[in-house]
Every structure is written in structure tokens, then in C-alpha cells.
Write a protein that holds these residues in place. Structure first.
Motif, PDB file in Angstrom:
ATOM      1  N   GLU A 154       0.648  -1.650  -0.568  1.00  0.00           N
ATOM      2  CA  GLU A 154       0.068   0.170  -0.208  1.00  0.00           C
ATOM      3  C   GLU A 154       1.033   1.817  -0.041  1.00  0.00           C
ATOM      4  OE1 GLU A 154      -2.236  -0.754   3.176  1.00  0.00           O
ATOM      5  OE2 GLU A 154      -3.553  -1.830   2.023  1.00  0.00           O
ATOM      6  N   ILE A 155       2.295   1.490   0.771  1.00  0.00           N
ATOM      7  CA  ILE A 155       2.587   2.427   0.934  1.00  0.00           C
ATOM      8  C   ILE A 155       3.591   2.234  -0.132  1.00  0.00           C
ATOM      9  CG2 ILE A 155       5.478   2.739   1.959  1.00  0.00           C
ATOM     10  CD1 ILE A 155       4.384   2.038   5.017  1.00  0.00           C
ATOM     11  N   GLU A 156       4.120   0.874  -1.444  1.00  0.00           N
ATOM     12  CA  GLU A 156       4.854   1.907  -2.768  1.00  0.00           C
ATOM     13  C   GLU A 156       3.330   1.657  -3.765  1.00  0.00           C
ATOM     14  OE1 GLU A 156       8.050  -1.909  -2.199  1.00  0.00           O
ATOM     15  OE2 GLU A 156       5.848  -2.519  -2.830  1.00  0.00           O
ATOM     16  N   GLU A 157       2.551   1.849  -3.319  1.00  0.00           N
ATOM     17  CA  GLU A 157       2.097   1.788  -4.342  1.00  0.00           C
ATOM     18  C   GLU A 157       1.341   3.639  -4.636  1.00  0.00           C
ATOM     19  OE1 GLU A 157      -0.089   0.543  -6.761  1.00  0.00           O
ATOM     20  OE2 GLU A 157       1.382  -0.495  -6.845  1.00  0.00           O
ATOM     21  N   TRP A 158       1.337   4.160  -2.974  1.00  0.00           N
ATOM     22  CA  TRP A 158       1.400   5.671  -2.992  1.00  0.00           C
ATOM     23  C   TRP A 158       2.375   6.205  -3.263  1.00  0.00           C
ATOM     24  CZ3 TRP A 158       4.105   9.695  -0.614  1.00  0.00           C
ATOM     25  CH2 TRP A 158       3.309  10.530  -0.208  1.00  0.00           C
ATOM     26  N   LEU A 159       3.456   5.951  -3.419  1.00  0.00           N
ATOM     27  CA  LEU A 159       5.410   6.924  -3.663  1.00  0.00           C
ATOM     28  C   LEU A 159       5.265   6.162  -5.237  1.00  0.00           C
ATOM     29  CD1 LEU A 159       7.436   4.632  -1.334  1.00  0.00           C
ATOM     30  CD2 LEU A 159       6.904   6.383  -1.437  1.00  0.00           C
TER      31      LEU A 159
ATOM     32  N   ASN B 152      -0.204  22.287   0.809  1.00  0.00           N
ATOM     33  CA  ASN B 152      -0.087  20.758   2.096  1.00  0.00           C
ATOM     34  C   ASN B 152       1.459  19.986   1.573  1.00  0.00           C
ATOM     35  OD1 ASN B 152      -2.067  20.621   3.203  1.00  0.00           O
ATOM     36  ND2 ASN B 152      -3.614  20.248   1.364  1.00  0.00           N
ATOM     37  N   ARG B 153       2.261  21.298   1.159  1.00  0.00           N
ATOM     38  CA  ARG B 153       3.111  20.348   0.046  1.00  0.00           C
ATOM     39  C   ARG B 153       4.119  20.174   1.004  1.00  0.00           C
ATOM     40  NH1 ARG B 153       7.116  24.324  -3.043  1.00  0.00           N
ATOM     41  NH2 ARG B 153       5.462  24.888  -4.743  1.00  0.00           N
ATOM     42  N   GLU B 154       4.622  20.754   2.288  1.00  0.00           N
ATOM     43  CA  GLU B 154       5.816  19.962   3.013  1.00  0.00           C
ATOM     44  C   GLU B 154       5.417  19.293   3.996  1.00  0.00           C
ATOM     45  OE1 GLU B 154       8.370  21.720   3.125  1.00  0.00           O
ATOM     46  OE2 GLU B 154       7.969  23.348   1.799  1.00  0.00           O
ATOM     47  N   LYS B 155       3.837  19.232   4.331  1.00  0.00           N
ATOM     48  CA  LYS B 155       3.003  18.055   4.674  1.00  0.00           C
ATOM     49  C   LYS B 155       3.099  16.766   3.654  1.00  0.00           C
ATOM     50  CE  LYS B 155      -1.722  16.117   6.549  1.00  0.00           C
ATOM     51  NZ  LYS B 155      -2.510  16.852   6.556  1.00  0.00           N
ATOM     52  N   ASN B 156       3.023  17.102   2.185  1.00  0.00           N
ATOM     53  CA  ASN B 156       3.015  15.918   1.394  1.00  0.00           C
ATOM     54  C   ASN B 156       4.516  15.661   1.345  1.00  0.00           C
ATOM     55  OD1 ASN B 156       0.470  15.376   1.074  1.00  0.00           O
ATOM     56  ND2 ASN B 156       1.122  17.221  -1.123  1.00  0.00           N
ATOM     57  N   ILE B 157       6.055  16.336   1.577  1.00  0.00           N
ATOM     58  CA  ILE B 157       7.319  16.096   1.703  1.00  0.00           C
ATOM     59  C   ILE B 157       7.629  15.100   3.441  1.00  0.00           C
ATOM     60  CG2 ILE B 157       9.236  16.688   1.583  1.00  0.00           C
ATOM     61  CD1 ILE B 157       8.487  18.413   0.109  1.00  0.00           C
ATOM     62  N   ALA B 158       6.791  15.339   3.945  1.00  0.00           N
ATOM     63  CA  ALA B 158       6.814  14.800   5.146  1.00  0.00           C
ATOM     64  C   ALA B 158       6.563  13.599   5.050  1.00  0.00           C
ATOM     65  CB  ALA B 158       6.626  15.463   6.200  1.00  0.00           C
ATOM     66  N   THR B 159       5.295  13.449   4.601  1.00  0.00           N
ATOM     67  CA  THR B 159       4.796  12.258   4.438  1.00  0.00           C
ATOM     68  C   THR B 159       5.314  11.064   3.464  1.00  0.00           C
ATOM     69  OG1 THR B 159       2.116  12.656   5.051  1.00  0.00           O
ATOM     70  CG2 THR B 159       2.477  10.801   3.507  1.00  0.00           C
ATOM     71  N   TYR B 160       5.445  11.582   2.066  1.00  0.00           N
ATOM     72  CA  TYR B 160       6.318  11.076   2.123  1.00  0.00           C
ATOM     73  C   TYR B 160       7.211  10.327   2.219  1.00  0.00           C
ATOM     74  CZ  TYR B 160      10.295  10.211  -2.256  1.00  0.00           C
ATOM     75  OH  TYR B 160      10.908   9.710  -3.106  1.00  0.00           O
ATOM     76  N   ASN B 161       8.927  11.375   3.079  1.00  0.00           N
ATOM     77  CA  ASN B 161       9.960  10.798   4.124  1.00  0.00           C
ATOM     78  C   ASN B 161       9.066  10.207   4.714  1.00  0.00           C
ATOM     79  OD1 ASN B 161      12.099  12.351   2.860  1.00  0.00           O
ATOM     80  ND2 ASN B 161      11.618  13.921   3.779  1.00  0.00           N
ATOM     81  N   ASP B 162       8.027   9.652   5.724  1.00  0.00           N
ATOM     82  CA  ASP B 162       8.604   9.002   6.704  1.00  0.00           C
ATOM     83  C   ASP B 162       7.277   7.853   5.764  1.00  0.00           C
ATOM     84  OD1 ASP B 162       8.390  10.637   8.636  1.00  0.00           O
ATOM     85  OD2 ASP B 162       6.077  10.917   8.230  1.00  0.00           O
ATOM     86  N   ASN B 163       6.935   7.712   4.359  1.00  0.00           N
ATOM     87  CA  ASN B 163       6.726   6.209   3.696  1.00  0.00           C
ATOM     88  C   ASN B 163       7.884   5.169   3.115  1.00  0.00           C
ATOM     89  OD1 ASN B 163       4.237   6.342   4.343  1.00  0.00           O
ATOM     90  ND2 ASN B 163       3.356   7.376   1.871  1.00  0.00           N
ATOM     91  N   LYS B 164       9.492   6.256   3.449  1.00  0.00           N
ATOM     92  CA  LYS B 164      10.466   5.745   2.998  1.00  0.00           C
ATOM     93  C   LYS B 164      10.889   5.508   3.535  1.00  0.00           C
ATOM     94  CE  LYS B 164      12.117   6.664  -0.895  1.00  0.00           C
ATOM     95  NZ  LYS B 164      12.419   5.388  -2.517  1.00  0.00           N
ATOM     96  N   GLN B 165      10.576   5.535   5.156  1.00  0.00           N
ATOM     97  CA  GLN B 165      11.147   5.296   6.226  1.00  0.00           C
ATOM     98  C   GLN B 165      10.505   4.137   6.413  1.00  0.00           C
ATOM     99  OE1 GLN B 165      14.259   5.896   7.705  1.00  0.00           O
ATOM    100  NE2 GLN B 165      13.392   4.747   9.252  1.00  0.00           N
ATOM    101  N   LYS B 166       9.221   3.760   6.453  1.00  0.00           N
ATOM    102  CA  LYS B 166       8.917   2.412   6.380  1.00  0.00           C
ATOM    103  C   LYS B 166       9.169   1.830   5.921  1.00  0.00           C
ATOM    104  CE  LYS B 166       3.991   5.179   8.902  1.00  0.00           C
ATOM    105  NZ  LYS B 166       3.079   5.336   8.619  1.00  0.00           N
TER     106      LYS B 166
ATOM    107  N   LEU C 298       8.809  12.032  -4.953  1.00  0.00           N
ATOM    108  CA  LEU C 298       9.171  13.815  -4.819  1.00  0.00           C
ATOM    109  C   LEU C 298       9.537  14.994  -5.420  1.00  0.00           C
ATOM    110  CD1 LEU C 298       9.913  14.463  -1.246  1.00  0.00           C
ATOM    111  CD2 LEU C 298      12.290  14.411  -2.086  1.00  0.00           C
ATOM    112  N   LYS C 299       9.653  14.705  -6.869  1.00  0.00           N
ATOM    113  CA  LYS C 299       9.306  15.442  -7.580  1.00  0.00           C
ATOM    114  C   LYS C 299       8.547  15.583  -8.179  1.00  0.00           C
ATOM    115  CE  LYS C 299      12.020  15.829 -11.684  1.00  0.00           C
ATOM    116  NZ  LYS C 299      12.861  15.358 -13.275  1.00  0.00           N
ATOM    117  N   LYS C 300       7.330  15.534  -8.204  1.00  0.00           N
ATOM    118  CA  LYS C 300       5.944  15.614  -8.586  1.00  0.00           C
ATOM    119  C   LYS C 300       5.504  16.317  -7.041  1.00  0.00           C
ATOM    120  CE  LYS C 300       1.271  13.726  -9.212  1.00  0.00           C
ATOM    121  NZ  LYS C 300       0.398  12.459  -9.411  1.00  0.00           N
TER     122      LYS C 300
END
Length: 756
Positions: free
Chosen positions: A582-587, A603-617, A592-594
Motif C-alpha cells: 500500500e505504501i509502494e502504491e502511494w509512492l 500541503n507541500r511540506e506536509k506531503n514531503i514529510a509523508t513521503y519521507n515517513d513512507n520511505k522510512q517505513k 518527491l519530484k512531483k
């Protein structure tokens, strides 16, 4: 378009093409057809030509094929396996508007060739372009050394064992006594074999392949040659790479060599010497190809005389002495009269377009798949529309788009739920769309449309192997409302079963038999096989349940990781696999470029944080799952389908019936982490094994034996390999093992080792 706009468009096209390349070359599947892919590539090359400063050597326009896969050992090609330049037939509107012949691009290529060669006596060969997978086979002193895929053109995957399952491919060629000869060809499936394979996969609860090329690529990427040997692959040789001690001055001499060596070649072949006959042969092939048993979408044209090959040279992607002339996909317009909803064995509802019959690519087309709601919505397909049908190397015709100029005013947007009123067309139960999936389903296990086929699947040889339970008995049990769930088979009374009257059968003479009684002998055999089935292992039961997207390989892997059904239902491994998917589908949808490219996004900063959190997960989940080495067949989709099934009403009912009939399937291959079950006193403790060649027993039998005795089975030979178990037709793995002084055992040696 300025340079900045061009740069954005070029990057978008490159990303899209790289994504489709990965699907096509690495995963053996595709989401768009060949003509749509070609249009993207043509647009990219056009923009790169217009803006030379934006050209990048890593662009898909400069690449050959796909990257080699890490699951296979690698082969470095002694002569690069390059692609072939595509020359496209002009579309009708372009041909008419410019007053050009459809073959104009080909004649331009031919005239360039004439000016480069400057020899009026040179000739060309013309042959079909088979829609398959390119491979190379190296023979040394008459014996096969290895077989490999094209890969990235320089390095390919070693698929020797898979290629040797093809009957027409010899492990030795008698008239090749000295040196090396590298034969190149195309592996493919014939259309009728492809259809039979898909029918079998559907019965087994596995997803169907899109087309023969997709099926061939997926088969060659199998790690188990026993699976490959059951797939109807064929190979035709068409060219060569490295040649020692042989001199083919013309390509037609090479063809003669294939004929004399009794190697497979294509019967359709022309040698031509001028433009007029080139065009004539191209048109002849376009007519004849519709009668071929395999898919072809063009012609391959080569300079016949080998001496001109080096003279003409090559680019980074393709030789200049050959081209692939691609016929435009054959299309036609017809009316969409109705939509039929089919209910599959797993309950999936598939919309099918009922068309005004139209003749395309040698066949009359009256139906086309619509796939699912998302596809219908994307193309805005409506009943009553005039639709454009395309059949381009596909067995199943596709609706490409709608001719909206001819759309009747009374049409309405179509969706499956509203069309059916939210109920199954077979049993009137409510239909559902599970989270994360695109298809609507009927989940009523008693639905007549899926129950009869579910029973025959349940009883299949690879499932519970229930003697005598075929389609005729299954239909009788369902029609007479004796069975409403497959597990109710365990409640059958032998006497009542014997007295069941089956529907008349269609005889070979064309007549219909009298109604038949099932009979005492058959009833007794079926009851006995039901008793035996209770003791069958977990993997058989998982496969027998007919869970959507969950086939035999997934069932075997799930059984390796879990002791019983209770462990599966509460499995952290499955939960983590689903979470990762599910995380891979979101990514995939949120690079990050998009995220950074979207202007004025609060919400850009929030989405960037979500992206980084998902990569860590993802990293954390991978670390958790790594020790289990879970096979790709038990991926996110399979796990999601499995848990969705057990959480459904049907799944809960199934579990209750397991308890009622005291059926408690146990794993017979439980081995989640090898090190957890290995003790120092086991005979093969700590040893590393590779299995290759054709053996008298399935490879899985030997793998299981080795692992039970403490050994580990890996896919490729290395300096860390202790033993190679080699059967007949062992290829490059045997050669590598000999070079590395690995202990090589045949089956007899293996048995002796175990008894010492």
C-alpha cells in the motif's frame, strides 16, 4: 514550446517510458499496447531532435531492452544484442493528406541504404517480425553453453534451463564440431496454445496473461524450469551473433544452415533485389500474416550480404543494416449494442462489449473485453456508441476509443453498479468493490454462476484431487440445490450420491446421451477421496479455496511461512506485506519530484514529510521481512486478496465449516527462516546447493529434501556453492560449477550422499 516547457515534457515522457519498459522487459506485462508505446517514443525522439541540449544518454530513446534481473545469473554477450530500428507504416489520414504511399517511410530507409552501399547488386531479406522474446543460444564445439535474454543489450539473464524445456531446441548440434556459434531467435507462444493456457490459469484462480508475448516473457522469468516445461513455448531462429570457423557470406546461407541442421526457422521468407519487390513482399506478408499461428505485427528487413554489415555500422541502439517495418494496427468502427456482465469463478464481474460484427485481422469480431469500471470511465464508453476496435497482436480485441461525433444524444455514462442495480446478475446478491481493487465482485459463495466452477476447481488434481467430481456432477449438485458451499461436499450421503441423475452428455457422434445415473462405484470413490482430502496439506487447501489473485505458487509460499490457517489469519508477515504494498502504491503516485513541482500547494511540506515517513517505513518493513526471503508470488495483491477473503462473509462461513467438519490443514513445508529449523547434527547442515537440469522428480522434491536436512538451495552457482545437483541437459551452471571446482552430483550420487 520554449526550452523549459520542452524539458518538462521530455522528462514526463522519459519517466512514463521507463515505467512501461520495466513492466514490459522486467515483469513480462504491459498496461498499454505497442502502438501507444510507439507514439510515446516517437514524440520523445522528436522533442530530443528539436532540443539537442536536452539529450541524455540515459534517456529511454538511447536504451536497449531492460535491465538484467538479480534473480538470474548474468551472461555478457560476446556480440551485443541490439534492438532494431522501427519504421512505421503511415496512418491512413497522414498518407492521404500528404499524398504519400503507406510505405513511404520504408522507401526513404531503402534509398538511404542504396546511397550508403553504392552497389546495385545488393539484396535484402524479408521475414515476419514475431511478437515474442529475443534470446541468444551459444553452442561451443556442438554443445550448448548457455541461453540468455537480451537484457540491456550487453548483459542478459541466463535462462538455459528454461530454454532446454522447448522440444525443438537441441542440447547438441552434430555438424558444429569446432568453435562457437551464437544463434539468436524469438521465443513465442502460438495463439491457440495461449488461449488454452489462459483458460487453465482462470480455472486455477490465477490472473490471465494479456497476450502471447506477455505470457512468454512471464514464463521465461520463472525460476523453476518445471513450471516452464508445462508452458507451450516455441522458438524460431532468425540470426546469429558470434561465429567461429563458419562464414556466412549471405544471410540466406545462414538460413540454409538452419535447414540442414534441422533447427527451427520461419517458413515465410523472401530475398528481394529492388524497391518494387520490397513493397510487394511487404504487402504479401501483411496479407499472409493473418493466417499465421502466432502473433506478428511487422516485417524484418535485412541486408543479405554480410560484408555490408560492418560497412554500414550501428548506432548505440540498433544496426543500420536492418529495420523492423511495423504495420499500422488494424482498426475498424462498429456499434456497441450492449454490455454483458460475466461472473467469474472467483466472483469477479467482467463487462464484455457486445458489438455489431466486424471483420478485423482475419477474424470476425463481435465481442471485446471492457476490463472494469475504471477503463470504461477513462474512455467514456457508452451503450449505443460507435467505437473504434483494434486488434494488434492481441488475441482479445480492444476498444481503443469512442467516435464521439457519432454518439447518439440519448446515451448515458455507463458504470457496472448502476447498470446491475447493485446486484449480481446470477444470484441477485449485493455486489461489492473491495478496497484497493478495481473490480466489482459477487461474494455469495452459493451464486450458481460461480459455485459450479468453484466445485470443479476445488476438486482439481492440484487442489483436493476429488475422484469423479467433474463439471457434470458439479452442475447437478448446484442445480438440484444439494450443495451451496464447496465444504458441504463433506456432508454428502453415499447412497443419495449414487442415485443422482446427471444431465445428458454430448457424444462424439454428435448425438446426446440418455440421462445418466452417477452410480455406486463412482460415489464410493468420491466419498473415499473426500476422507483422504481432510489430511491434505495446508497449501492444497489454500489453493482449493479459489481465492482471487491467489494461485498455486502463492499457496505454497504461504504454507512455507505459516503452520496453519490460524497463523495465516493473524500473520504479521502478511500484514507487513500488505502495508508495504500500500505504501509502494502511494509512492508510485506521489514521487518527491512531483510533490515539489506543484505550485501554490499549502500541503507541500506536509506531503514531503509523508513521503519521507513512507520511505522510512518501507526500509523498516523490508528489514523485518528480509530474513523470511518471501517469494514474489506472495506479494501485496495476493496477501490483500487472502485477508479480504477471510474477513468476508464467505470467508467467515468457510472457517466455520472447517470447524464443523473438523478439518485442520497443516503445513507440510513449514520453513519460514532456514536457520531456525537447522541443527548442527543434520546431514547437510550449512551446505549451499544449486539444482539444475531435468530430473526424474520435481525440483521442489529435491529442494525440500535438502532444506529438511539443513542445506540451503540458491539459484546461481558461486564460489560459496558446495554442491550442484545436475540432471539431464544441464547448461551453463554445470560449466560454471566445473570451473569453480564445485562438487557435482547426479541423482544417484545424491542418494548415496544421503545414505552415507
Amino acid at each position: 514550446m520554449n526550452t523549459n516547457e520542452a524539458n518538462l515534457k521530455i522528462n514526463e515522457l522519459r519517466k512514463l517510458l521507463l515505467y512501461h519498459n520495466k513492466l514490459y522487459y522486467d515483469k513480462g506485462t504491459q498496461e498499454i499496447n505497442d502502438s501507444e508505446y510507439d507514439e510515446l517514443m516517437i514524440e520523445l525522439r522528436m522533442l530530443e531532435n528539436m532540443y539537442p541540449s536536452l539529450v541524455d544518454d540515459k534517456s529511454p530513446s538511447k536504451m536497449v531492452g531492460g535491465s538484467p534481473l538479480k534473480e538470474f545469473s548474468q551472461v555478457v554477450h560476446p556480440v551485443k544484442m541490439l534492438s532494431i530500428e522501427d519504421i512505421h507504416e503511415l496512418k491512413e489520414e497522414e498518407s492521404n493528406s500528404k499524398g504519400l504511399s503507406p510505405e513511404n517511410n520504408l522507401t526513404e530507409w531503402y534509398h538511404k541504404l542504396i546511397s550508403s552501399i553504392n552497389d546495385p547488386k545488393f539484396s535484402l531479406t524479408v521475414e515476419p517480425k514475431i511478437d515474442g522474446v529475443a534470446v541468444t543460444i551459444l553452442y561451443e564445439n556442438g554443445s550448448i553453453k548457455y541461453a540468455a535474454t537480451r537484457g540491456d543489450g550487453s548483459t542478459g539473464d541466463d535462462i538455459t534451463q528454461n530454454i532446454l524445456t522447448i522440444e525443438s531446441i537441441p542440447s547438441e548440434i552434430k555438424n558444429l564440431n569446432k568453435g562457437k556459434v551464437e544463434l539468436r531467435g524469438e521465443v513465442f507462444m502460438e495463439n491457440k496454445d495461449f488461449e488454452m493456457l489462459n483458460e487453465s490459469r482462470e480455472k486455477n484462480g490465477e490472473s490471465k496473461f494479456i497476450n502471447p508475448r506477455n505470457a512468454t516473457a512471464g514464463t521465461l522469468k520463472q525460476l523453476d524450469p518445471n513450471i516452464v516445461s508445462n508452458r507451450p513455448l516455441k522458438l524460431i531462429f532468425h540470426s546469429f551473433g558470434l561465429i567461429e570457423n563458419n562464414n556466412f557470406s549471405k544471410l540466406q546461407d545462414f538460413r540454409q544452415f538452419l535447414i540442414q541442421s534441422k533447427l527451427p526457422f520461419d517458413n515465410w521468407y523472401r530475398v528481394i533485389k529492388d524497391e518494387k519487390n520490397l513493397i510487394k513482399s511487404i504487402r504479401e506478408l501483411n496479407h499472409d500474416r493473418h493466417t499465421f499461428p502466432y502473433a506478428t505485427d511487422g516485417a524484418v528487413i535485412k541486408v543479405n550480404e554480410s560484408k555490408y554489415h560492418d560497412h554500414l555500422g550501428q548506432t548505440s541502439r540498433f544496426p543500420k543494416w536492418v529495420c523492423a517495418y511495423k504495420y499500422k494496427p488494424e482498426q475498424g468502427q462498429t456499434k456497441l449494442n450492449a454490455v454483458t456482465i460475466q461472473v467469474g469463478r472467483t466472483g469477479v464481474l467482467t463487462p464484455v462489449a457486445e458489438l455489431e460484427p466486424i471483420f478485423i485481422s482475419g477474424t470476425t469480431v463481435s465481442r471485446a473485453t471492457l476490463h472494469n469500471d475504471d477503463e470504461i470511465r477513462r474512455k467514456d464508453i457508452r451503450i449505443g456508441d460507435t467505437v473504434i476496435i483494434e486488434k494488434s497482436g492481441e488475441i482479445i480485441p480492444a476498444i481503443i476509443k469512442v467516435n464521439k461525433e457519432k454518439r447518439p444524444s440519448e446515451t448515458h455514462p455507463f458504470n457496472i453498479f448502476d447498470f446491475l442495480g447493485g446486484i449480481c446478475p446470477s444470484c441477485d446478491s449485493k455486489i461489492v468493490k473491495e478496497e484497493g481493487f478495481t473490480s466489482w465482485k459477487c461474494t455469495n459463495v452459493s451464486c450458481p454462476a460461480l459455485l459450479a466452477t468453484s466445485l470443479t476447481h476445488f476438486a482439481g488434481r492440484k487442489m483436493l484431487d476429488l475422484d469423479g467430481l467433474g463439471s457434470s456432477l458439479a452442475e447437478t449438485l448446484v442445480t438440484n440445490k444439494i450443495i451451496k458451499h464447496p465444504l458441504e461436499l463433506f456432508e454428502l450421503d453415499e447412497e443419495k450420491l449414487a442415485n443422482l441423475e446427471l444431465a445428458p452428455a454430448n457424444l462424439a457422434s454428435g448425438q446426446i446421451s440418455k440421462p445418466r445415473r452417477f452410480g455406486e462405484k463412482k460415489a464410493k470413490k468420491l466419498i473415499q477421496s473426500l476422507i483422504r482430502a481432510k489430511e491434505l496439506p495446508l497449501s492444497k487447501w489454500l489453493f482449493a479455496m479459489g481465492i482471487h489473485n491467489f494461485g498455486e505458487s502463492a499457496a505454497n509460499e504461504c504454507s512455507r511461512l505459516h503452520k496453519d490457517l490460524s497463523e495465516i489469519i493473524n500473520s504479521q508477515l502478511i500484514a507487513k506485506t500488505i502495508e508495504r504494498w500500500e505504501i509502494e502504491e502511494w509512492l508510485k503516485s506521489n514521487s518527491l519530484k512531483k510533490i515539489k513541482s506543484i505550485n501554490n500547494d499549502s500541503n507541500r511540506e506536509k506531503n514531503i514529510a509523508t513521503y519521507n515517513d513512507n520511505k522510512q517505513k518501507i526500509a523498516e518493513i523490508n528489514k523485518f521481512l528480509e530474513p523470511y526471503n518471501i517469494a514474489s508470488e506472495l506479494g501485496g495483491v495476493a496477501c490483500k486478496s487472502l485477508i479480504s477473503f477471510f474477513n468476508s462473509i464467505n470467508g467467515q462461513s468457510t472457517l466455520e465449516k472447517f470447524d464443523k467438519h473438523k478439518i485442520e490443514p497443516k503445513s507440510d513445508n513449514y520453513n519460514p527462516i532456514n536457520s531456525l529449523v537447522v541443527s548442527d547434527d543434520k546431514k547437510l547442515h550449512g551446505s549451499s546447493w544449486v539444482i539444475t537440469g531435468t530430473l526424474t522428480k520435481p525440483r521442489e522434491h529435491y529442494k525440500k529434501t535438502i532444506e529438511e536436512l539443513g542445506g540451503k538451495v540458491v539459484n546461481s552457482v558461486s564460489k560459496n556453492t558446495n554442491y550442484l545437483l545436475a540432471g539431464n541437459k544441464a547448461g551453463s551452471k554445470l560449466s560454471k560449477a566445473e570451473k569453480l571446482n564445485v562438487n557435482i552430483l547426479n541423482e544417484e550420487d545424491f542418494l548415496i550422499l544421503l545414505t552415507q
